[in-house]
Enzyme design. Structure first.
Site: not given
Ligand SMILES: *Cc1c(COP(=O)(O)O)cnc(C)c1O
Length: 467
Positions: A113
């Site tokens: 993220k």
């Molecule tokens: C947010 C997250 C996901 C999921 O991603 P999306 O964009 O919501 O599909 C998967 N793995 C981790 C470690 C995350 O922080």
């Protein structure tokens, strides 16, 4: 480049106009009027770019209301190598055969993220400055999103962050990561309740239109378009690293929750990036896997959303899915609205008549992974390659294995580093995950957090006093 709403009720707007908004005024999601196209020749020209330069090149296609030299400075700041651990900011780490990891978790909070949030932090500050405006970000987190937002927005002018988290329910690492931030514009509110209580308080305050307006409330949740656009960049980056000519295809496997990460892959593919398959991996919360298998989309309520050992994927109503369905129904807002009406009245919709096109036209395949799969995959990958993967990435690797094609490299998106989820790592390999050197003393740092009851009025009062 103008943006419209998936539900058809918004006049076309520029990037900066949709940047600070959540839902479109008609309840839909902002989406580009058309996807920009990238030719083989352009791809060839992009081969030698640094990550920041590539981000500028790709984001320029989505942002035409920020002068080029300013956008270049914003991408240089967001993707400054000093913010990311390791020599390559976004390394490709070989696993076995044609499978490799795309290392997206080298940023400040060790999860993918950061890749989008770092850009968001820069562009928020820039647009607020231009408009002589301020924003108060209000959010609820059970871990990854909140910390990525705080690290991206710390010290930013014209932005305050109020982040609610469930008291005593995050890992020591997550707590230390968020609460050790001393920046005066970051406010950690530890709420005596569970994540849903935090979420409810956010919804109540954001639903109070007077409060929302007077406080200039905003959000940085996963439907934010700038986050999706910034994520498109690393699909191009991964493809460029895994190929040497434009006639080669690459597949991507994506551990999924809110469908934000893999949506960016879909957009890259629509732009002309030679992607063979987009492999969607879920954990036990398999609403999306079920959709790609059956054509029926049936979200679940929180009572039927399980707490798993890949917690950031414990989602049963994927907030970005609407953007993909919009493309699936031929970008027809009336058809889209009819489906969401069905969701509201009967709890599901059925697109099984389009099922054959999920893979043939869009490259999508899907699979699910369980706790036992996760543990076995972490252990096996570690034993055979010495690479330690986190539980979410393990879900991706597990599902990717079922969808390999001869001669097509498979890049599994590494969505977090194992240090964030050490308990599960210990279960898999009998020892904890190593903590990156610069974070080894995180637990010793002073923490800055306010504890309060799960009471909307206490949160409101705190915000009024501290905004
Ligand atoms: C947010 C997250 C996901 C999921 O991603 P999306 O964009 O919501 O599909 C998967 N793995 C981790 C470690 C995350 O922080």
């Amino acid at each position: 480049m103008q943006y419209v709403s998936t539900r058809g009720g918004m006049a076309p707007q520029a990037f900066s106009d949709i940047l600070l908004e959540g839902l479109a005024p008609d309840g839909g999601l902002a989406i580009p009027e058309h996807y920009p196209q990238v030719s083989a020749q352009t791809l060839a020209q992009w081969r030698d770019l640094s990550y920041a330069e590539l981000a500028f090149a790709v984001l320029s296609l989505f942002v035409d209301d920020i002068p080029a030299e300013d956008l270049r400075a914003l991408t240089q700041a967001a993707y400054d190598p000093s913010l990311y651990v390791g020599e390559a900011m976004v390394p490709v780490k070989p696993l076995q055969g044609d499978m490799a990891l795309l290392g997206l978790s080298q940023g400040p909070t060790l999860a993918f993220k950061d890749m989008a949030m770092q850009f968001l932090g820069q562009v928020f500050e820039y647009v607020l400055e231009k408009r002589d405006s301020h924003i108060n970000i209000l959010g609820a987190t059970s871990g990854d999103t909140g910390s990525a937002a705080e690290y991206a927005l710390r010290g930013k002018k014209r932005v305050n962050v109020f982040m609610l988290s469930p008291h005593g329910r995050m890992s020591d690492f997550q707590r230390a990561q968020m609460y050790s931030l001393q920046d005066p514009n970051i406010h950690n509110l530890s709420v005596k309740g569970v994540f849903d209580d935090c979420q409810d308080i956010v919804k109540q305050l954001a639903g109070d239109l007077d409060f929302k307006q007077s406080m200039q409330l905003g959000a940085v949740n996963s439907i934010n378009w700038a986050r999706i656009a910034a994520q498109v960049v690393y699909y191009f980056w991964g493809w460029l690293r895994a190929t040497d000519s434009a006639d080669q295809q690459v597949s991507f496997a994506v551990p999924s929750g809110n469908f934000g990460n893999i949506l960016a892959g879909h957009i890259a593919r629509q732009m002309g990036l030679p992607i063979a398959r987009l492999v969607l991996a879920t954990n036990e919360n398999n609403v999306l896997e079920e959709f790609f298998r059956t054509g029926i989309y049936r979200p679940r309520d929180s009572a039927h959303t399980y707490a798993t050992s890949s917690p950031s994927m414990d989602i049963s109503r994927a907030s970005n899915f609407e953007r993909f369905v919009y493309d699936l129904v031929g970008r027809d807002p009336d058809a889209l609205r009819a489906l969401w009406d069905q969701l509201a009245t009967q709890g599901y919709f059925d697109l099984s008549h389009l099922k054959d096109r999920f893979e043939s036209e869009y490259g999508f395949v899907a699979g699910q992974s369980s706790h036992a799969d996760r543990i076995a995959t972490i252990a096996q990958v570690y034993r055979e390659t010495q690479v330690l993967i986190d539980p979410h990435t393990a879900d991706g690797v597990k599902v990717a294995r079922d969808h390999m094609q001869p001669g097509v490299p498979m890049l599994v998106l590494e969505t977090a580093l194992p240090a964030k989820f050490s308990e599960t790592i210990e279960e898999a390999i009998g020892q904890p995950a190593p903590v990156p050197e610069h974070l080894q003393h995180l637990n010793d740092l002073p923490q800055r957090v306010v504890v309060m009851d799960a009471d909307v009025e206490q949160v409101r009062a705190y915000m009024l006093q501290n905004a």
